[in-house]
Scaffold this motif. Structure first.
Motif, PDB file in Angstrom:
ATOM      1  N   GLY A 103      -0.388  33.585  39.566  1.00 16.08           N
ATOM      2  CA  GLY A 103      -1.587  32.891  40.017  1.00 16.08           C
ATOM      3  C   GLY A 103      -1.356  32.154  41.316  1.00 16.08           C
ATOM      4  N   TYR A 104      -0.200  31.504  41.441  1.00 11.08           N
ATOM      5  CA  TYR A 104       0.144  30.790  42.674  1.00 11.08           C
ATOM      6  C   TYR A 104       0.275  31.773  43.834  1.00 11.08           C
ATOM      7  CZ  TYR A 104       2.759  27.868  45.951  1.00 11.08           C
ATOM      8  OH  TYR A 104       3.165  27.202  47.064  1.00 11.08           O
ATOM      9  N   VAL A 105       0.900  32.921  43.565  1.00 10.25           N
ATOM     10  CA  VAL A 105       1.069  33.940  44.610  1.00 10.25           C
ATOM     11  C   VAL A 105      -0.283  34.453  45.089  1.00 10.25           C
ATOM     12  CG1 VAL A 105       1.940  36.265  45.083  1.00 10.25           C
ATOM     13  CG2 VAL A 105       3.360  34.636  43.834  1.00 10.25           C
ATOM     14  N   PHE A 106      -1.180  34.741  44.139  1.00 11.91           N
ATOM     15  CA  PHE A 106      -2.505  35.234  44.516  1.00 11.91           C
ATOM     16  C   PHE A 106      -3.304  34.165  45.262  1.00 11.91           C
ATOM     17  CE2 PHE A 106      -1.883  38.658  41.351  1.00 11.91           C
ATOM     18  CZ  PHE A 106      -2.355  39.733  42.088  1.00 11.91           C
ATOM     19  N   ASP A 107      -3.085  32.905  44.949  1.00  8.61           N
ATOM     20  CA  ASP A 107      -3.779  31.821  45.653  1.00  8.61           C
ATOM     21  C   ASP A 107      -3.289  31.659  47.086  1.00  8.61           C
ATOM     22  OD1 ASP A 107      -5.735  30.813  43.968  1.00  8.61           O
ATOM     23  OD2 ASP A 107      -4.325  29.563  42.859  1.00  8.61           O
ATOM     24  N   ARG A 108      -1.988  31.824  47.290  1.00  4.32           N
ATOM     25  CA  ARG A 108      -1.398  31.474  48.582  1.00  4.32           C
ATOM     26  C   ARG A 108      -1.184  32.654  49.525  1.00  4.32           C
ATOM     27  NH1 ARG A 108       1.501  26.796  49.507  1.00  4.32           N
ATOM     28  NH2 ARG A 108       1.763  27.785  51.538  1.00  4.32           N
ATOM     29  N   TYR A 109      -0.677  33.764  49.007  1.00  4.32           N
ATOM     30  CA  TYR A 109      -0.120  34.762  49.913  1.00  4.32           C
ATOM     31  C   TYR A 109      -0.802  36.129  49.884  1.00  4.32           C
ATOM     32  CZ  TYR A 109       3.609  31.318  49.808  1.00  4.32           C
ATOM     33  OH  TYR A 109       4.317  30.149  49.870  1.00  4.32           O
ATOM     34  N   THR A 110      -1.424  36.508  48.779  1.00  5.65           N
ATOM     35  CA  THR A 110      -1.907  37.877  48.646  1.00  5.65           C
ATOM     36  C   THR A 110      -3.267  38.044  49.303  1.00  5.65           C
ATOM     37  OG1 THR A 110      -0.743  38.022  46.555  1.00  5.65           O
ATOM     38  CG2 THR A 110      -2.356  39.730  47.019  1.00  5.65           C
ATOM     39  N   LYS A 111      -3.317  38.886  50.328  1.00  4.77           N
ATOM     40  CA  LYS A 111      -4.579  39.175  51.000  1.00  4.77           C
ATOM     41  C   LYS A 111      -5.167  40.498  50.508  1.00  4.77           C
ATOM     42  CE  LYS A 111      -3.442  36.615  55.202  1.00  4.77           C
ATOM     43  NZ  LYS A 111      -3.260  36.683  56.684  1.00  4.77           N
ATOM     44  N   ASN A 112      -4.361  41.541  50.452  1.00  7.13           N
ATOM     45  CA  ASN A 112      -4.818  42.840  49.970  1.00  7.13           C
ATOM     46  C   ASN A 112      -4.160  43.118  48.624  1.00  7.13           C
ATOM     47  OD1 ASN A 112      -5.601  45.441  49.532  1.00  7.13           O
ATOM     48  ND2 ASN A 112      -5.048  46.192  51.565  1.00  7.13           N
ATOM     49  N   LYS A 113      -4.953  43.101  47.567  1.00  7.67           N
ATOM     50  CA  LYS A 113      -4.404  43.216  46.211  1.00  7.67           C
ATOM     51  C   LYS A 113      -4.301  44.656  45.729  1.00  7.67           C
ATOM     52  CE  LYS A 113      -6.682  38.873  44.987  1.00  7.67           C
ATOM     53  NZ  LYS A 113      -7.524  38.797  46.186  1.00  7.67           N
ATOM     54  N   LYS A 114      -4.854  45.613  46.493  1.00  6.39           N
ATOM     55  CA  LYS A 114      -4.959  46.973  45.983  1.00  6.39           C
ATOM     56  C   LYS A 114      -3.599  47.607  45.702  1.00  6.39           C
ATOM     57  CE  LYS A 114      -9.450  48.778  47.234  1.00  6.39           C
ATOM     58  NZ  LYS A 114     -10.187  49.891  47.864  1.00  6.39           N
ATOM     59  N   LEU A 115      -2.661  47.440  46.601  1.00  6.97           N
ATOM     60  CA  LEU A 115      -1.343  48.051  46.411  1.00  6.97           C
ATOM     61  C   LEU A 115      -0.675  47.509  45.155  1.00  6.97           C
ATOM     62  CD1 LEU A 115       0.870  49.915  47.456  1.00  6.97           C
ATOM     63  CD2 LEU A 115       1.739  48.002  48.833  1.00  6.97           C
ATOM     64  N   GLY A 163      -4.891  39.215  38.968  1.00  3.84           N
ATOM     65  CA  GLY A 163      -5.672  39.641  40.122  1.00  3.84           C
ATOM     66  C   GLY A 163      -7.162  39.617  39.846  1.00  3.84           C
ATOM     67  N   VAL A 164      -7.555  40.064  38.654  1.00  9.33           N
ATOM     68  CA  VAL A 164      -8.975  40.045  38.281  1.00  9.33           C
ATOM     69  C   VAL A 164      -9.460  38.612  38.073  1.00  9.33           C
ATOM     70  CG1 VAL A 164     -10.633  40.748  36.510  1.00  9.33           C
ATOM     71  CG2 VAL A 164      -8.881  42.349  37.289  1.00  9.33           C
ATOM     72  N   SER A 165      -8.616  37.758  37.468  1.00  7.06           N
ATOM     73  CA  SER A 165      -8.988  36.354  37.279  1.00  7.06           C
ATOM     74  C   SER A 165      -9.262  35.671  38.607  1.00  7.06           C
ATOM     75  CB  SER A 165      -7.869  35.610  36.533  1.00  7.06           C
ATOM     76  OG  SER A 165      -7.681  36.125  35.244  1.00  7.06           O
ATOM     77  N   LYS A 166      -8.461  36.009  39.611  1.00  4.04           N
ATOM     78  CA  LYS A 166      -8.667  35.463  40.945  1.00  4.04           C
ATOM     79  C   LYS A 166     -10.065  35.813  41.465  1.00  4.04           C
ATOM     80  CE  LYS A 166      -7.754  33.980  45.162  1.00  4.04           C
ATOM     81  NZ  LYS A 166      -7.816  32.531  45.485  1.00  4.04           N
ATOM     82  N   MET A 167     -10.474  37.050  41.261  1.00  2.00           N
ATOM     83  CA  MET A 167     -11.796  37.483  41.699  1.00  2.00           C
ATOM     84  C   MET A 167     -12.897  36.755  40.939  1.00  2.00           C
ATOM     85  SD  MET A 167     -11.332  41.594  42.134  1.00  2.00           S
ATOM     86  CE  MET A 167     -10.164  42.276  43.324  1.00  2.00           C
TER      87      MET A 167
END
Length: 459
Positions: free
Chosen positions: A95-107, A150-154
């Motif tokens: 969750g922290y990674v998706f908040d801070r660093y991940t721009k393109n989650k598809k890969l 990733g889905v929770s982030k969305m």
């Protein structure tokens, strides 16, 4: 004077041009959002379809396969489960990674989807070797964590209101349950001899094939193109969160404890289907397998009912806020806090009612015959839909009042991971020498205890 008039005219022209540009930008953003929403809807559907197919295999059929068909050592299995479910603690870090660093989650999502499918197949085909089974099951759970975070982030990013939030949660959980029909139907047509290992392997492989649409889902998922400098000025007013001080931290801890205890049903979840086969025979297990479709439909009904109850309560709150006249000096400062408190209290009340009903029904399971047991299971699924909608919604509400929303939400969801680490191995171990009916009673008491931290949460 002429210069002043020319300047004023120029400023007016610039103002009109900026207004026109903002209006065009809004139309573009609305069109983009509709397109993204439609694409994501199909993406979420295929994604949760595949996850739910595998989930039913792991919850209903893998326990029977390991405990009744392969007759693995229960103590060794319980020991391995402790380490396997530890990977679910990766949620907050992700969750922290998706908040801070991940721009393109598809890969990440595509890679996780492939790992999810392959690890499931290798785990079930190596059930007789508990070490290999545990390794691939851990990889499967880790891949699920990547996908779900990733889905929770969305979902959190698009929870602009209570109605939108509840609608997203209900839609995703309803679509996820569609895939839950598949294993029961496949089992009916592929496993005619319950003790034939080859038929079980074929059953698992066909389930793997039905989960392949998860790859397509990651291609369909899309994100809106953000222009922070423009979008912030147009769509994100300052002060979109409220300051709750120490209350928010206290509520996080108490909600964590309540959610942990309500998942104590993991004590009997893993050995439950094996217990049904042992106590009621092959006929009873086959009936339970088919009835699981009905249980899923009832759970879907619970989410729909929960959403409607939530909409009705939210309408009452909104009506109250529009008719209640606050003092002028409080209208701007405390209106958000009052609205937050009303929604917070409303969620707590609905959760408390459903938990109380759930605890009573769990006690009744300990003294039921097969027919009554299935009826109680159905009612529990209905109540659980309402309960989980409000638990998750309350988690998102609290998580939104902080900087790292996805990280906070995953910290709360970690209580589920902790429940798996504690209760699943204990339930597997105790099932070898303690009656399942005794575990039902323990779960009922733990469910009642979950009301205590819920009561202590401050509005």
């Amino acid at each position: 004077m002429l210069k002043y008039k020319n300047t004023a005219t120029a400023n007016k022209s610039i103002g009109k041009s900026e207004f026109k540009d903002n209006w065009i930008f809004r139309l573009f953003k609305e069109s983009e959002k509709r397109s993204v929403k439609k694409s994501n809807y199909f993406g979420f559907f295929f994604l949760y379809f595949a996850i739910s197919v595998i989930r039913i295999f792991l919850v209903i059929y893998v326990p029977v396969y390991l405990l009744n068909i392969l007759n693995v050592d229960t103590s060794q299995l319980a020991f391995i489960q402790v380490f396997v479910y530890f990977v679910m603690f990766s949620g907050p870090v992700l969750g922290y990674v998706f908040d801070r660093y991940t721009k393109n989650k598809k890969l990440i999502l595509i890679s996780s989807s492939i790992l999810f499918l392959v690890s499931f197949l290798f785990s079930v085909l190596n059930g007789s070797n508990l070490g290999i089974f545990g390794l691939f099951l851990a990889l499967n759970l880790l891949a699920q964590e990547f996908i779900k975070v990733g889905v929770s982030k969305m979902i959190i990013d698009h929870s602009s209101s209570e109605g939108v939030k509840d609608g997203n949660l209900a839609a995703i959980n309803i679509s996820s349950n569609v895939g839950s029909f598949i294993p029961s139907v496949l089992f009916l047509f592929t496993v005619s001899d319950l003790f034939n290992v080859n038929q079980w392997n074929g059953f698992f492989f066909i389930g793997f094939l039905f989960s392949l649409p998860i790859i397509l889902s990651t291609v369909l998922l899309r994100e809106t193109t953000n222009n922070p400098s423009v979008e912030k000025s147009i769509e994100q007013p300052e002060g979109d969160t409220i300051s709750l001080g120490g209350n928010n931290t206290l509520n996080l801890i108490l909600l964590f404890l309540s959610y942990l205890l309500i998942w104590s049903d993991k004590l009997y979840q893993f050995p439950f289907s094996s217990w049904v086969l042992t106590k009621y025979g092959e006929e009873g297990f086959n009936i339970y397998s088919l009835l699981y479709i009905v249980l899923i439909l009832l759970n879907i009904g619970g989410w729909i009912i929960g959403q409607r109850i939530s909409n009705r309560e939210n309408n009452k709150i909104n009506e109250f806020m529009t008719t209640k006249h606050l003092k002028p000096d409080l209208q701007n400062n405390n209106q958000d806090e009052v609205l937050y408190a009303l929604k917070f209290s409303n969620r707590k009340r609905i959760i408390a009612i459903t938990v109380g009903l759930y605890a009573v029904l769990t006690f009744l399971m300990a003294m039921s015959d097969f027919l009554f047991l299935m009826i109680i299971q159905g009612v529990i699924q209905l109540i659980a839909g309402v309960m989980m909608l409000n638990y998750t919604s309350l988690m998102i509400t609290i998580s939104n009042n902080g900087k790292y929303k996805t990280f906070t939400f995953q910290c709360l969801k970690m209580s589920y991971a902790l429940s798996c680490v504690i209760f699943i191995p204990l339930g597997t171990y105790f099932s070898a020498f303690i009656q399942i009916e005794a575990l039902f009673i323990v779960v009922g008491f733990l469910a009642m205890l979950s009301l205590i931290p819920l009561k202590l949460m401050k509005n």
